[in-house]
Design a protein around this motif. Structure first.
Motif, PDB file in Angstrom:
ATOM      1  N   GLN A 260      17.411  64.321 136.278  1.00 29.22           N
ATOM      2  CA  GLN A 260      18.847  64.532 136.014  1.00 29.22           C
ATOM      3  C   GLN A 260      19.159  65.991 135.654  1.00 29.22           C
ATOM      4  O   GLN A 260      20.318  66.320 135.388  1.00 29.22           O
ATOM      5  CB  GLN A 260      19.296  63.618 134.870  1.00 29.22           C
ATOM      6  CG  GLN A 260      19.256  62.132 135.210  1.00 29.22           C
ATOM      7  CD  GLN A 260      19.498  61.284 133.969  1.00 29.22           C
ATOM      8  OE1 GLN A 260      18.583  61.001 133.208  1.00 29.22           O
ATOM      9  NE2 GLN A 260      20.742  60.905 133.750  1.00 29.22           N
TER      10      GLN A 260
ATOM     11  N   GLY B  52      30.487  54.457 133.474  1.00 29.04           N
ATOM     12  CA  GLY B  52      30.194  55.815 133.002  1.00 29.04           C
ATOM     13  C   GLY B  52      31.434  56.673 132.875  1.00 29.04           C
ATOM     14  O   GLY B  52      31.367  57.892 132.966  1.00 29.04           O
TER      15      GLY B  52
ATOM     16  N   HIS C 146      27.651  64.130 137.585  1.00 31.24           N
ATOM     17  CA  HIS C 146      26.946  63.333 136.586  1.00 31.24           C
ATOM     18  C   HIS C 146      27.430  61.896 136.672  1.00 31.24           C
ATOM     19  O   HIS C 146      28.522  61.565 136.243  1.00 31.24           O
ATOM     20  CB  HIS C 146      27.180  63.874 135.178  1.00 31.24           C
ATOM     21  CG  HIS C 146      26.506  63.028 134.137  1.00 31.24           C
ATOM     22  ND1 HIS C 146      25.152  63.042 133.926  1.00 31.24           N
ATOM     23  CD2 HIS C 146      26.993  62.086 133.295  1.00 31.24           C
ATOM     24  CE1 HIS C 146      24.841  62.181 132.989  1.00 31.24           C
ATOM     25  NE2 HIS C 146      25.936  61.588 132.588  1.00 31.24           N
TER      26      HIS C 146
ATOM     27  N   GLU D  16      26.776  50.368 142.736  1.00 32.43           N
ATOM     28  CA  GLU D  16      27.308  51.429 141.885  1.00 32.43           C
ATOM     29  C   GLU D  16      28.731  51.812 142.299  1.00 32.43           C
ATOM     30  O   GLU D  16      29.625  51.913 141.462  1.00 32.43           O
ATOM     31  CB  GLU D  16      26.380  52.648 141.958  1.00 32.43           C
ATOM     32  CG  GLU D  16      26.619  53.630 140.841  1.00 32.43           C
ATOM     33  CD  GLU D  16      25.420  54.535 140.593  1.00 32.43           C
ATOM     34  OE1 GLU D  16      24.645  54.784 141.543  1.00 32.43           O
ATOM     35  OE2 GLU D  16      25.270  55.004 139.439  1.00 32.43           O
TER      36      GLU D  16
ATOM     37  N   ASN E  20      26.351  57.954 135.736  1.00 36.01           N
ATOM     38  CA  ASN E  20      25.405  57.187 134.921  1.00 36.01           C
ATOM     39  C   ASN E  20      26.001  55.825 134.633  1.00 36.01           C
ATOM     40  O   ASN E  20      26.680  55.621 133.629  1.00 36.01           O
ATOM     41  CB  ASN E  20      25.095  57.939 133.620  1.00 36.01           C
ATOM     42  CG  ASN E  20      23.957  57.295 132.853  1.00 36.01           C
ATOM     43  OD1 ASN E  20      23.177  56.529 133.421  1.00 36.01           O
ATOM     44  ND2 ASN E  20      23.877  57.580 131.570  1.00 36.01           N
ATOM     45  N   THR E  21      25.772  54.894 135.552  1.00 34.18           N
ATOM     46  CA  THR E  21      26.312  53.543 135.361  1.00 34.18           C
ATOM     47  C   THR E  21      25.329  52.708 134.546  1.00 34.18           C
ATOM     48  O   THR E  21      24.132  52.991 134.515  1.00 34.18           O
ATOM     49  CB  THR E  21      26.561  52.866 136.721  1.00 34.18           C
ATOM     50  OG1 THR E  21      25.337  52.865 137.463  1.00 34.18           O
ATOM     51  CG2 THR E  21      27.617  53.618 137.513  1.00 34.18           C
TER      52      THR E  21
ATOM     53  N   GLU F 213      22.478  60.177 127.623  1.00 30.05           N
ATOM     54  CA  GLU F 213      22.720  60.111 129.070  1.00 30.05           C
ATOM     55  C   GLU F 213      21.539  60.599 129.898  1.00 30.05           C
ATOM     56  O   GLU F 213      21.369  60.181 131.034  1.00 30.05           O
ATOM     57  CB  GLU F 213      23.929  60.993 129.427  1.00 30.05           C
ATOM     58  CG  GLU F 213      25.242  60.510 128.863  1.00 30.05           C
ATOM     59  CD  GLU F 213      25.864  59.401 129.702  1.00 30.05           C
ATOM     60  OE1 GLU F 213      25.928  59.546 130.917  1.00 30.05           O
ATOM     61  OE2 GLU F 213      26.270  58.385 129.099  1.00 30.05           O
ATOM     62  N   ILE F 214      20.813  61.560 129.344  1.00 33.83           N
ATOM     63  CA  ILE F 214      19.757  62.193 130.149  1.00 33.83           C
ATOM     64  C   ILE F 214      18.412  61.598 129.763  1.00 33.83           C
ATOM     65  O   ILE F 214      17.970  61.704 128.624  1.00 33.83           O
ATOM     66  CB  ILE F 214      19.760  63.726 129.937  1.00 33.83           C
ATOM     67  CG1 ILE F 214      21.103  64.288 130.409  1.00 33.83           C
ATOM     68  CG2 ILE F 214      18.601  64.376 130.694  1.00 33.83           C
ATOM     69  CD1 ILE F 214      21.300  65.749 130.090  1.00 33.83           C
ATOM     70  N   HIS F 215      17.779  60.955 130.733  1.00 36.88           N
ATOM     71  CA  HIS F 215      16.519  60.287 130.457  1.00 36.88           C
ATOM     72  C   HIS F 215      15.365  60.977 131.164  1.00 36.88           C
ATOM     73  O   HIS F 215      14.245  60.954 130.679  1.00 36.88           O
ATOM     74  CB  HIS F 215      16.604  58.832 130.924  1.00 36.88           C
ATOM     75  CG  HIS F 215      17.826  58.145 130.434  1.00 36.88           C
ATOM     76  ND1 HIS F 215      18.058  57.928 129.091  1.00 36.88           N
ATOM     77  CD2 HIS F 215      18.918  57.669 131.074  1.00 36.88           C
ATOM     78  CE1 HIS F 215      19.236  57.338 128.952  1.00 36.88           C
ATOM     79  NE2 HIS F 215      19.780  57.171 130.122  1.00 36.88           N
TER      80      HIS F 215
END
Lengths: 576, 576
Positions: free
Chosen positions: B127, A30, A7, A525, A9-10, B121-123
C-alpha cells in the motif's frame, strides 16, 4: 484515476455501532472512518462524494443570485448573548474558552454572525435584496450521536441568509430559494419531497423541509395523493374523525377493568373497539411564580399525541413537560393507567382532541385503580372541555385537502427553508435606511442544506444487499473499468487503457482498476462502493470482440462490441 | 459576474489595528471582516481569492499523486496524549471539553489523526508509498493575533502527510512534494524562495520553508548569489570572520567605562571599532534535579545571538531561558552591562562564538560596574572557552558556499516541508508488514501550505499606494469592465455587454460594473481591489471607435480599437 494510485480500503464487516445502512456501507466502502463519537474523517472516496454534492449546491445557489462567503467556525459568545441563544440553546451548543478565558462557541449555525455582518455592511435599501451563504463545518454536541453522517457532531452544512426591505421581498427571496432547492435535489438524483414544516427553535413564520424519502427516515411525512399538500407530521393538520357529536345512548358506569392500564387492554376486556376509548396524557408547566400547573390532554385510544402541536396550545407555548408520577397521584388521586377527566383530586386543565370532543358514550379512566368509566358523555357527565384542539398525529387515511385519504411516508430531512422576519434583525438591531431615509429592520430568511447528511440519506434511499447504488451525479466515480488479467494480458491492458482515455476525454469521472485483482474480489468491491456503471474487459470477451457492461442499479451484464464500448458506456451512464 | 448582483463594499479607512498593508487593504477592499481577535469572516471577494489559491494547490497535489481526504477540526485528546503533544504544545493548542466533559482539541495540525488513520488503514508494504492531504480550517490560539490573515487564530491550511517503507522512499516523497511546491508558488505568480529551515517543534531531520519575498516579512532569508544555497537565518551557518587567532599585542587592563553598558558605548568611549568588543549574554537551564545552571555566551559586539542555534548547543537542547537579574548578580557579582568571562563570582559555563574564539586583544565587561577589560586574550588571561560554536545570525557579506558574500532578504513563510522519519509512527506504533512479513515503522513526511496566509503574503508583495495588485492567477476577478454612463447610454451598455459576453466565453473571470457609478469612484474601487486589467467603455471613446485598457501593474491607459478589444484584453491579461 488509477486504483493503484488511489487509496481504497473496503471492509468485510461493518462496525458494531453502525445501526443504519448508510453508516454500515460508508464504513465498509472506506468512505468514512470514525475518529470519536459523531466525528468522522472523510476518506478520499467519501470526500469525493461530498465535494460533488457541494458543487451542485454551489452552482444552484450562485445561479439563484446568492453570494458565497465564509464565516468562522469559532464565534464569539457576545453575539450569541445579543440574540439570546447563548441562554436558549441547550447543551448541543459547544461553548469553549480561549486562552484569555473569553467565551466562544463552535458554530451550529450562523444567524448571529451574518446579522452582525449585515448590520455593518448594509446601509441602504439600494443594497437589497442580498443573499449570503457559506458551506462550512458545523458542530452540534449531540447527546447521542449516531447513524454515521446522518446525526454526527461535526458535519458540513450550507447555510444561506437572505436580507430584504420588506416582507413581500423576503417572501420572494424565500420562493427563489425554494425553487433553487427543488433544482438541487432533482440534480442530486434523489427521490424527495418538500413539506410544510414547523419552525422549531430558529423561529419564524413559514418553513419547508426538503426530505429524502427513505424507510429508515426519522421524520414522518404526510401527503395528499390528490393535491400538492405535503407536511411534516409535526405540522400536518389532523381533522376530527367525527363530523358531529351523537346523542348519548348509554348511562355513566364505573366499570371494573382490573390490570387494564392501556386503552387496548380496556377495549379487549370490554369487547369494544379501541376507537371508543379515550387516553389521558398528563402534562405540566412551570410558571415562574407559583407551583406547577397540571394539564390533562385527551386523545382517542388509537391516536398518538403530537408534541409539537401540544407546544402550540395557549399556556403551553413557553414550554411543557410530562408530569411526574407524584404530581399525577397528587392531582388525580390515582396512579397512571386509570386516569380521566371525571372526579380529579385537584382541578386540572382539560384539553380534548378534535375527535375526542365529538365522541359520545366514550370510555376513560375513573381515577381509581382497576376502574374505568363507560358511557361517558360531554356536558352530561362532565363539563365541556376547557379547550378543543388538534392534538394528534395524522394517521394514514385521514381526509386531506383533495378529499382523498392522506398517505404517510418516512423521510430524512436534508434541507430546510425558513422565513425569519425580524427575529434576528430586531435582537441585533440590524437596520438599513429605506427609500424615505428612515431606518427599518432587515427582513430575513434562512436556508440550510445538510451536505454530509445528504450523502447518508442518498445511501439510505439507494442501496441493496451488495452495497451502495449511487445516483450518477454524486457517485465517487461514474464508471469503473475492471480489466480481468491486468497483469498477464497486454491486450486487456491496451483495451482497458484505450477505453479509460476515451472516457476521460468525454469528461467522465472514471477509475481504472489496475490492481490486478481477482475478478470476484474486484466486482464485489465496486458493487459495495456503488459505482453506477462497470465495464469488464477480459481476454475471453476480447477474443469475441466484446466487453461487458453492467449498470449497478439494473444489475444485468450486457455484452457490447469493443467498437461500441464508449458510446454504450455513456448511454448506460445517462440512464443510471 | 455583474457588480450589481455581487456584494462589494470598499472602505475609505483601514481599521486602527491593521499594522500591515495586507491587513489594511484586505479590509478596505472588503475581502475580510474581523469577527474577533485573529478570527475573520472571508467576504465574497476574499473567499474568491482563497478558493483560487486552494484550486492551484489541489491541482498540483493531485498531480503529484497525493490523495485528498478531510480530517475533523475537533480531535480527541487521547491521540494528542499518545504523541505527547497534549503536554508539549503550549497555550496555542485550544483545548476544549464536550458535554460529557471529555477532552478535545481544535486541530492546529493533524499529525496524530493521520498517523492513527495510517496505522488502521495501512497493513502492507504493497500500500506504500501514499500521501494523504487535506485543506482544512485550523485553529491556533495565538497570544497576540495580528497582521490580519498573516497571523490569525482561525485559518486555512493544506497539510499533507506521506508514508513510506524506508528513509530512501521518504526522501523521494519529500522531493516530490518539494517539486510540487515549486510549481505551486510559480503558478501563484509570487516571487518566492525555498530555504533550508529549522524543524522546530514538529521535529524531524530535514526541512525547507517556502518564503514569499516581502519587506514586511517576519523571517530573514540568507542566500548566496553565487550558488543555490538559501536558508532561513535561524539555520544559516555564520562562519568565523577570523581565519585564525592573532598573537596578543596588548596586556590585560581593567579600564574605567563609566555608564557604558552597551558595546557601542564602550567602543565610542575607548575610540575602538565595535568589532573589537565582545558582548556577554547570560542564559540559564533548569535541570530536573538541582539548581539552575548559568551559561555565558560570548558574541562580537556587532553580532546578534541566534536563539535557534543556542537551543542546539549540548546542554541547552532540552530548553533554555535568559537568566534573571538576581541570577546574574549572584553568579557574576555585577549587574548586567559590565559582564564578562574573567573573574565571575561563581563558575559559569562559557561558550564563545566562532569569531570570538579567534579574537585577540578583545574588550569585554570586567564584572564590576563601570569597568571593562581591554587587551583580553584567550589562554593567557582566561582559559580557552569550554565550547566554541556558531552562535550568531549571518550578516550580509558573510562569505557563502560560492565564495561570494551572502545576501539577506525578508520573507513570509507560506509553505514548509518536513522529513519526519518515525517521530509519530513510533509514538503511535504505526507499523506495516514489510516484504519479509515483519512489522516495520512507517516513515513519514509532512508538508504544509498556509492557504489564507498566502493571500496576505501576495498582497504584502504586490501593492502600491492605490491598493492591491493581484497576480492574474489569484485575482478575485481577472478583468473589470467599467462602462462610463451605464445608466444613460445604450451604446455604452451594448458594447460593455458584448465585451463581457466575449470574455466570459473565453473563460475569463470578468466583472461588469453595472452600478452606474461615477468613473472616479469606480476606477478607485477597482484599483483598490486590484483587478489586473480594466477596460473602460465610454461614449467619447466609442465615438472614436476605441475603448481604454489599463493594466493595474503598469498603470498606463492604452486606447484600443473596439474590434480589437477582446484580443487586446486577453493579451494584457497574459502579461499581467
Amino acid at each position: 484515476m488509477r486504483a493503484s494510485r488511489y487509496h481504497l480500503n473496503t471492509l468485510k464487516e461493518a462496525p458494531s455501532d453502525a445501526e443504519v445502512a448508510s453508516h454500515q456501507l460508508m464504513t465498509r466502502a472506506g468512505m468514512i472512518r470514525k475518529l470519536a463519537g459523531g466525528i468522522y474523517t472523510y476518506m478520499p472516496l467519501g470526500l469525493k462524494v461530498i465535494r460533488k454534492v457541494e458543487a451542485i449546491v454551489r452552482e444552484e445557489m450562485n445561479g439563484a443570485g446568492a453570494v458565497e462567503l465564509l464565516m468562522p467556525v469559532v464565534q464569539p459568545a457576545e453575539l450569541w448573548k445579543e440574540s439570546g441563544r447563548w441562554e436558549q440553546y441547550g447543551a448541543e451548543l459547544l461553548r469553549i474558552k480561549d486562552r484569555h478565558d473569553r467565551d466562544f462557541v463552535l458554530q451550529p449555525t450562523s444567524e448571529e454572525v451574518i446579522t452582525d455582518i449585515a448590520r455593518n455592511e448594509i446601509h441602504s435599501w439600494r443594497q437589497l435584496p442580498v443573499n449570503f451563504y457559506h458551506i462550512q463545518t458545523k458542530f452540534r454536541d449531540e447527546r447521542r450521536p449516531r447513524f454515521g453522517l446522518m446525526r454526527g457532531r461535526e458535519f458540513t452544512m450550507k447555510d444561506a441568509y437572505s436580507f430584504d426591505r420588506d416582507d413581500e421581498g423576503a417572501q420572494r427571496s424565500y420562493d427563489v430559494m425554494y425553487d433553487a432547492y427543488m433544482r438541487i435535489f432533482k440534480r442530486l438524483g434523489l427521490e424527495f419531497r418538500a413539506v410544510a414544516a414547523d419552525t422549531g427553535s430558529i423561529g419564524g413564520d413559514r418553513s419547508h423541509e426538503f426530505q429524502v424519502i427513505a424507510d429508515t427516515g426519522e421524520d414522518l411525512l404526510v401527503y395528499d395523493p390528490g393535491s400538492d399538500y405535503a407536511a411534516n407530521i409535526e405540522l400536518a393538520h389532523a381533522p376530527s374523525l367525527l363530523a358531529e357529536r351523537a346523542a348519548p345512548a348509554e348511562s355513566l358506569a364505573k366499570t371494573p377493568t382490573p390490570g387494564a392500564a392501556k386503552c387496548q387492554a380496556v377495549a379487549d376486556l370490554l369487547g369494544i373497539p379501541l376507537a371508543r376509548t379515550v387516553k389521558s396524557l398528563v402534562l405540566a408547566t412551570d410558571p415562574e411564580d407559583g407551583p406547577a400547573q397540571i394539564w390533562l390532554l385527551l386523545l382517542r385510544g388509537d391516536h398518538e399525541l403530537n408534541e409539537v402541536k401540544a407546544g402550540k396550545l395557549p399556556g403551553l407555548k413557553a414550554g411543557w413537560r410530562f408530569a411526574t408520577e407524584s404530581e399525577i397521584v397528587e392531582h388525580f388521586g390515582c396512579k397512571p393507567g386509570y386516569l380521566g377527566p371525571i372526579g380529579t383530586a385537584k382541578p386540572v386543565r382539560v384539553v380534548a382532541d378534535l375527535t375526542v370532543a365529538n365522541m359520545s358514550d366514550l370510555v376513560c379512566g375513573a381515577n381509581a385503580e382497576d376502574f374505568h368509566y363507560t358511557g361517558v358523555n360531554w356536558g352530561r357527565d362532565l363539563p365541556e372541555p376547557e379547550l378543543v384542539a388538534d392534538l394528534r398525529n395524522v394517521v394514514a387515511g385521514d381526509i386531506g385537502p383533495s378529499g382523498q385519504g392522506l398517505a404517510i411516508q418516512r423521510g430524512i430531512e436534508v434541507g430546510h427553508v425558513f422565513f425569519l422576519g425580524t427575529k434576528y434583525s430586531e435582537a441585533l438591531n440590524a437596520t438599513f435606511l429605506d427609500e424615505t431615509g428612515k431606518p427599518a429592520l432587515l427582513r430575513m430568511g434562512c436556508y440550510g442544506i445538510g451536505i454530509t447528511r445528504i450523502v447518508g440519506a442518498a445511501i439510505e434511499q439507494n442501496h441493496d444487499a451488495r452495497g451502495i447504488i449511487w445516483p450518477a451525479a454524486i457517485a465517487p466515480f461514474q464508471v469503473a473499468i475492471c480489466p480481468v488479467g491486468w497483469g498477464k494480458s497486454a491486450t486487456v491492458r491496451d483495451e482497458a487503457e484505450k477505453l479509460y482515455a476515451a472516457l476521460q476525454e468525454q469528461g467522465v469521472d472514471v477509475i481504472l482498476d489496475d490492481r490486478d485483482q481477482r475478478p470476484g474480489v474486484m466486482f464485489a468491491e465496486w458493487e459495495l462502493i456503488g459505482v453506477p456503471v462497470r465495464v469488464t474487459v477480459g481476454e475471453r470477451g476480447l477474443a469475441d470482440g466484446v466487453v461487458e457492461l453492467q449498470s449497478r442499479r439494473q444489475g444485468e451484464n450486457v455484452k457490447v462490441a469493443v467498437g461500441d464500448a464508449l458510446a454504450q458506456t455513456l448511454a448506460a451512464l445517462a440512464q443510471a
